[in-house]
Motif scaffolding. Structure first.
Motif, short mmCIF file in Angstrom:
data_model
loop_
_atom_site.label_atom_id
_atom_site.label_comp_id
_atom_site.label_asym_id
_atom_site.label_seq_id
_atom_site.Cartn_x
_atom_site.Cartn_y
_atom_site.Cartn_z
N ALA A 78 0.84 -1.20 0.00
CA ALA A 78 0.00 0.00 0.00
C ALA A 78 0.87 1.24 0.00
N GLY A 79 0.28 2.37 -0.32
CA GLY A 79 0.99 3.64 -0.31
C GLY A 79 0.92 4.31 1.05
N GLY A 80 1.98 5.03 1.39
CA GLY A 80 2.00 5.71 2.68
C GLY A 80 0.94 6.78 2.81
N GLY A 81 0.43 7.29 1.69
CA GLY A 81 -0.61 8.31 1.72
C GLY A 81 -2.01 7.77 1.57
N GLU A 82 -2.19 6.48 1.77
CA GLU A 82 -3.53 5.87 1.67
C GLU A 82 -4.42 6.29 2.83
N ARG A 83 -5.71 6.13 2.64
CA ARG A 83 -6.67 6.25 3.73
C ARG A 83 -6.31 5.22 4.80
N SER A 84 -6.58 5.53 6.05
CA SER A 84 -6.18 4.64 7.14
C SER A 84 -6.84 3.27 7.04
N GLU A 85 -8.03 3.21 6.48
CA GLU A 85 -8.68 1.91 6.33
C GLU A 85 -7.94 1.02 5.34
N PHE A 86 -7.37 1.60 4.29
CA PHE A 86 -6.60 0.79 3.35
C PHE A 86 -5.30 0.31 3.98
N LEU A 87 -4.70 1.14 4.80
CA LEU A 87 -3.50 0.71 5.52
C LEU A 87 -3.84 -0.40 6.51
N ARG A 88 -4.97 -0.28 7.18
CA ARG A 88 -5.39 -1.33 8.11
C ARG A 88 -5.68 -2.63 7.37
N THR A 110 3.48 -17.50 3.77
CA THR A 110 4.64 -16.61 3.77
C THR A 110 4.15 -15.23 3.37
N THR A 111 4.29 -14.25 4.25
CA THR A 111 3.66 -12.96 4.04
C THR A 111 4.65 -11.82 4.24
N SER A 112 4.33 -10.70 3.64
CA SER A 112 5.00 -9.44 3.95
C SER A 112 4.02 -8.31 3.73
N ALA A 113 4.22 -7.22 4.44
CA ALA A 113 3.40 -6.02 4.29
C ALA A 113 4.35 -4.86 4.02
N VAL A 114 4.11 -4.15 2.92
CA VAL A 114 4.98 -3.07 2.48
C VAL A 114 4.18 -1.78 2.40
N ILE A 115 4.74 -0.70 2.93
CA ILE A 115 4.17 0.63 2.77
C ILE A 115 5.15 1.43 1.92
N GLU A 116 4.74 1.78 0.71
CA GLU A 116 5.61 2.56 -0.18
C GLU A 116 5.44 4.04 0.12
N PRO A 117 6.49 4.72 0.50
CA PRO A 117 6.37 6.13 0.88
C PRO A 117 5.91 7.00 -0.29
N ASP A 118 5.22 8.09 0.06
CA ASP A 118 4.85 9.13 -0.91
C ASP A 118 3.99 8.61 -2.05
N ARG A 119 3.19 7.59 -1.78
CA ARG A 119 2.24 7.08 -2.76
C ARG A 119 0.84 7.10 -2.16
N HIS A 165 -3.59 6.21 -3.19
CA HIS A 165 -4.35 5.10 -3.74
C HIS A 165 -4.29 5.04 -5.27
N TYR A 166 -4.14 6.18 -5.92
CA TYR A 166 -4.16 6.19 -7.38
C TYR A 166 -2.79 5.96 -8.01
N ASP A 167 -1.73 6.43 -7.39
CA ASP A 167 -0.42 6.27 -8.03
C ASP A 167 0.41 5.12 -7.45
N VAL A 168 -0.15 4.40 -6.47
CA VAL A 168 0.61 3.30 -5.87
C VAL A 168 0.86 2.17 -6.86
N VAL A 169 0.04 2.10 -7.93
CA VAL A 169 0.21 1.04 -8.93
C VAL A 169 1.26 1.37 -9.98
N ASP A 170 1.72 2.61 -10.02
CA ASP A 170 2.56 3.05 -11.13
C ASP A 170 3.83 2.23 -11.30
N GLY A 171 4.35 1.70 -10.21
CA GLY A 171 5.58 0.92 -10.29
C GLY A 171 5.49 -0.29 -11.19
N LEU A 172 4.27 -0.81 -11.40
CA LEU A 172 4.13 -1.98 -12.27
C LEU A 172 4.49 -1.69 -13.72
#
Length: 276
Positions: A219-229, A244-253, A255-262
């Motif tokens: 998720a992006g660091g600028g997401e709504r708190s419900e999306f982070l939860r 096997t799990t991991s949770a990543v928060i990408e800084p400065d992203r 809800h709309y631009d968090v996908v751009d890295g793909l």
């Protein structure tokens, strides 16, 4: 002591109203998506509108690398199960294709013309059809509602046949909605029509992962708190169930631009998705 309580559930899940400059989208996706489709079509590396079912939106696009694919990536779009389609996201295949993977992008029937459980079945059919066309390992990813659908595919009640499910090496749920129960409190549920039974049977966080599942919740660091939860929730619960799990928060992203890295073969999101 700090208490937490959500009084306005609509605002908790409202992205556009809480992201500065949100009027840039969906045009910010549509133009690069069209350019990507046009470029790969001109090179003979795009197979568009492949049917996987009988309904009008039961179609996916398949984008191919320059040589024999190393495997298959499936990207499932979001839009709260009731908005957008595959045509807005084609450019996000760039990262996978640039690393030698074929990338399939399905559309699906949308609420209220179908229940979420029905969309789960449709996505299972889309993945099965795409997997029959491309050999090798299978990676699933999706954004928002698409993150729900991607993670739902690797639960013990998956619609996927065993031979397809065994090929899945990694799932990346991007800003995924993993527990449907809070959405029952929003106005959009007049369209989604989620009830308690469907929430219990279709929420990945309330289901068991298949044996051997590896999932990254991103998720992006600028997401709504419900999306982070919701992002942390699935990784937390499935860790306790053997995945096997991991949770990543990408800084400065957000809800709309968090996908751009793909779209970028070298971006951490793409590299994480295709890692084994």
């Amino acid at each position: 002591m700090l208490d937490h309580r959500i009084a306005d559930w609509d605002n908790a899940y409202a992205n556009g109203a809480n992201i500065a400059g949100s009027d840039r989208w969906p045009a910010a996706w549509a133009e690069p998506a069209q350019a990507f489709r046009d470029a790969l079509s001109a090179q003979g590396r795009a197979r568009l509108d492949i049917a996987y079912g009988d309904r009008p939106r039961n179609r996916f696009d398949l984008f191919l690398p320059n040589s024999a694919p190393r495997g298959l990536v499936v990207f499932i779009h979001g839009g709260y199960w009731m908005e957008t389609d595959k045509s807005l996201w084609s450019h996000l295949a760039g990262g996978g294709v640039g690393n030698g993977f074929a990338v399939a992008m399905p559309s699906y029937t949308q609420c209220p013309d179908i229940r979420i459980a029905g969309i789960v079945s449709e996505i299972g059919a889309a993945i099965a059809k795409a997997a029959a066309l491309v050999d090798g390992p299978l990676m699933l990813t999706g954004h928002s509602a698409g993150g729900h659908l991607a993670s739902r595919m690797v639960t013990t009640s998956t619609p996927l046949a065993a031979d397809v499910a065994r090929r899945i090496r990694h799932v990346v749920s991007i800003s995924g909605l993993h527990d449907l129960r809070p959405l029952m409190r929003t106005d959009m549920n007049t369209v989604l029509k989620i009830d308690e039974h469907e929430a219990l049977t279709e929420s990945p966080a309330l289901l068991r992962p298949m044996d051997g599942v590896r999932i990254t919740c991103w998720a992006g660091g600028g997401e709504r708190s419900e999306f982070l939860r919701q992002n942390a929730l699935l990784a937390n619960i499935w860790t306790g169930l053997g995945a096997t799990t991991s949770a990543v928060i990408e800084p400065d992203r957000h809800h709309y631009d968090v996908v751009d890295g793909l779209a970028d073969p070298a971006h951490a999101l793409t590299r994480t998705l295709i890692s084994e």
